[in-house]
Write a protein that holds these residues in place. Structure first.
Motif, PDB file in Angstrom:
ATOM      1  N   PHE A 167      -3.597   2.822 -10.719  1.00  0.00           N
ATOM      2  CA  PHE A 167      -4.873   2.185 -10.889  1.00  0.00           C
ATOM      3  C   PHE A 167      -4.358   0.538 -11.881  1.00  0.00           C
ATOM      4  O   PHE A 167      -4.779  -0.863 -11.287  1.00  0.00           O
ATOM      5  N   ILE A 168      -3.437   0.415 -12.894  1.00  0.00           N
ATOM      6  CA  ILE A 168      -2.941  -0.010 -13.778  1.00  0.00           C
ATOM      7  C   ILE A 168      -1.785  -1.295 -12.294  1.00  0.00           C
ATOM      8  O   ILE A 168      -2.058  -2.595 -13.313  1.00  0.00           O
ATOM      9  N   THR A 202       1.239  -1.120  -0.248  1.00  0.00           N
ATOM     10  CA  THR A 202      -0.201   0.226  -0.083  1.00  0.00           C
ATOM     11  C   THR A 202       0.713   1.072   0.062  1.00  0.00           C
ATOM     12  O   THR A 202       0.794   2.489  -0.629  1.00  0.00           O
ATOM     13  N   GLY A 252      -4.847  -3.289  -9.929  1.00  0.00           N
ATOM     14  CA  GLY A 252      -6.057  -3.744 -10.778  1.00  0.00           C
ATOM     15  C   GLY A 252      -7.161  -2.964 -10.116  1.00  0.00           C
ATOM     16  O   GLY A 252      -7.971  -3.888  -9.765  1.00  0.00           O
ATOM     17  N   GLY A 253      -6.660  -2.209  -9.827  1.00  0.00           N
ATOM     18  CA  GLY A 253      -7.886  -1.136  -8.611  1.00  0.00           C
ATOM     19  C   GLY A 253      -7.867  -0.199  -8.292  1.00  0.00           C
ATOM     20  O   GLY A 253      -6.159   0.233  -8.335  1.00  0.00           O
ATOM     21  N   THR A 254      -8.740   0.861  -7.462  1.00  0.00           N
ATOM     22  CA  THR A 254      -8.198   1.360  -6.401  1.00  0.00           C
ATOM     23  C   THR A 254      -6.935   1.736  -5.208  1.00  0.00           C
ATOM     24  O   THR A 254      -6.617   2.247  -4.465  1.00  0.00           O
ATOM     25  N   GLN A 255      -7.720  -0.052  -4.657  1.00  0.00           N
ATOM     26  CA  GLN A 255      -6.586  -0.642  -3.259  1.00  0.00           C
ATOM     27  C   GLN A 255      -6.225  -1.671  -3.387  1.00  0.00           C
ATOM     28  O   GLN A 255      -6.355  -2.877  -4.335  1.00  0.00           O
ATOM     29  N   ASN A 267      -8.242   5.457 -13.764  1.00  0.00           N
ATOM     30  CA  ASN A 267      -7.297   5.493 -14.533  1.00  0.00           C
ATOM     31  C   ASN A 267      -5.915   5.873 -14.810  1.00  0.00           C
ATOM     32  O   ASN A 267      -5.059   5.511 -15.987  1.00  0.00           O
ATOM     33  N   ASP A 268      -5.573   5.779 -13.560  1.00  0.00           N
ATOM     34  CA  ASP A 268      -4.060   6.201 -13.244  1.00  0.00           C
ATOM     35  C   ASP A 268      -2.852   5.076 -13.426  1.00  0.00           C
ATOM     36  O   ASP A 268      -3.479   3.995 -13.860  1.00  0.00           O
ATOM     37  N   ARG A 279      -2.397 -10.193 -10.274  1.00  0.00           N
ATOM     38  CA  ARG A 279      -1.185  -9.020 -10.815  1.00  0.00           C
ATOM     39  C   ARG A 279      -0.196  -9.529 -10.575  1.00  0.00           C
ATOM     40  O   ARG A 279       1.572  -9.438 -11.330  1.00  0.00           O
ATOM     41  N   ASN A 302       1.427   3.768  -2.837  1.00  0.00           N
ATOM     42  CA  ASN A 302       0.755   5.275  -2.526  1.00  0.00           C
ATOM     43  C   ASN A 302       1.890   6.002  -3.700  1.00  0.00           C
ATOM     44  O   ASN A 302       1.123   7.433  -3.654  1.00  0.00           O
TER      45      ASN A 302
END
Ligand code: FES
Lengths: 199, 259
Positions: free
Chosen positions: B204-205, B172, B208-211, B200-201, B219, B176
């Protein structure tokens, strides 16, 4: 003039003397590019390369898009946090912290939804009631509790914790929207939606 | 008996496997290297100074050895580890407590990974001190820097796989920082101007999500076990081959009279 076996474009050879065949040389084919500056060989090779790069380009874009999921299985951004009567004045509730990373706080003025995401690098701080503060285990950032909930005062965190939009739903429950954030350093905390007024 | 051996050595089967005799001649020594798929990246002969451990510290070679150890132990661990959020932590515990030789394999993988990061850096330090990054070796220094980054990425992706609290929060914190990537992060310079948002940044890639969540685990697993090792292996092949093409391990200028 070069002696070429296949070229009949240049029929200037003197026919009387037998031609001495030179061994084939490793040189590019004669470059007769015609009107369009492109002969058949060049045209085929060019279209081949163009097709190849178009393929490469589109498949790269496709692969890139592939890596952005359309759906994420994450908890919803809005949630209902029970009825106001469920909380007592002075309470810092951790009921919704595990699932939504939000503290619901009730003080004399009303309700605050305080985001449990450290403003340093995103760990989840702990609420230490006895020390009246929120403390991040990752690099030691500390945030004040009562009375100015969320103000940073120690460690590397550069700014206070965020407060989230809090309101009353139609059925009388508390509604928290985690997508709408109120940042102290932007003066957002005085906005009406950062605090649900209740005596 | 000797006759039988001689006859055996004349058979097609033998000759197709061992393509030359074992006489200690320079020609045969060269052939042994050239005919071996594992050694053919290695030079046929090296100069005397290149074998001086005090000069090279053997760090490049040790790094490669560790990479091999990590590949083998990693494949062994893959027999028991499932990269799904429900299982990952349990499987790691199972490996550590109940699988025969499981703790040995996992600890070799773990300590080998730590050691590899250290040896890569010591190798770079040596190359820097001996000036081996200078022409004609600039290109290989560049390849080496890419390999350093790949080593870090392998280390970082592997760190998430135990799926315990330490792993999740370390990743995390690490990811971040990607929020602040210039142009590609939603909190970085020129990021918001380019339309970067949390969903979408570049982060995120990665996640594979926002957290950090189950998609992140998968991944990182694929990156750790498939993508990054293959890329690293390709760069390593270029790296070794290029050492030879640049004149072997750096050393005193042997064209000068004094040597
Ligand atoms: S993430 Fe909280 S102090 Fe660093």
């Amino acid at each position: 003039m070069k002696v070429s076996e296949t070229s009949d474009v240049t029929p200037k050879q003197s026919s009387s003397q037998p031609t001495i065949r030179k061994p084939k040389q490793d040189r590019p084919p004669d470059d007769d590019r015609g009107t369009w500056k492109l002969n058949r060989r060049n045209f085929l090779s060019l279209s081949g390369w163009i097709a190849f790069f178009i393929f490469l380009f589109t498949s790269t874009l496709g692969a890139l898009r592939f890596m952005f999921p359309r759906v994420t299985y994450e908890p919803p951004s809005t949630f209902k946090a029970g009825y106001p009567e469920d909380y007592i004045i002075g309470e810092v509730s951790e009921k919704y912290k595990d699932q939504y990373r939000v503290w619901i706080i009730r003080n004399a003025e009303g309700f605050i939804a305080l985001s449990a995401i450290c403003t340093h690098l995103g760990c989840t701080p702990r609420y230490l009631a006895s020390e009246n503060k929120f403390k991040c285990p990752c690099h030691g950032s500390g945030f004040r509790s009562d009375p100015d909930f969320g103000i940073n005062f120690e460690g590397p965190a550069p700014r206070p914790l965020e407060r989230l939009k809090i309101s009353l739903a139609e059925d009388g429950q508390i509604l928290v929207d985690r997508n709408i954030k109120f940042r102290y350093e932007l003066g957002d905390w005085t906005k009406p939606e950062a605090l649900l007024k209740r005596g | 008996m000797g006759k039988l051996k001689e006859k055996f050595q004349q058979t097609e089967v033998y000759k197709s496997i061992f393509r030359h005799s074992y006489q200690d001649t320079s020609r045969n020594r060269a052939l042994q290297i050239l005919d071996n798929v594992f050694l053919h990246l290695h030079p046929v002969r090296i100069s005397r100074h290149a074998t001086n451990v005090g000069y090279t510290w053997g760090m490049g070679g040790i790094t490669f050895l560790l990479f091999l150890v990590l590949t083998i132990t990693g494949v062994i661990l893959m027999f028991y580890y499932r990269p799904a959020a429900e299982y990952a932590y349990e499987d790691m515990k199972y490996l550590m407590n109940d699988v025969p030789f499981g703790p040995l394999m996992r600890n070799m993988h773990r300590w080998g990974a730590h050691a590899m990061v250290i040896t890569v850096m010591l190798h770079m330090f040596r190359v820097f001190l001996t000036g081996s990054y200078k022409p004609p070796r600039q290109f290989n220094w560049g390849v080496g820097v890419i390999l350093l980054v790949l080593t870090f990425l392998l280390s970082f992706t592997g760190y998430l796989l135990p799926w315990d609290q330490l792993a999740i929060w370390a990743v995390t914190v690490g990811t971040n920082m990607a929020r602040a990537t210039p142009l590609l992060g939603h909190e970085g310079p020129f990021g918001p101007e380019l339309g970067m948002q949390i969903n979408n940044d570049i982060r995120f890639i990665l996640l594979g999500g926002t957290q950090v969540g189950p998609p992140t685990l998968l991944r990182f697993y694929v990156g750790h076990c498939i993508f990054l090792p293959i890329v690293a292996a390709i760069f390593m092949a270029v790296h070794f081959w290029r050492i030879r093409k640049d004149g072997g391990i750096s050393g005193p200028d042997t064209t000068k009279k004094e040597f």
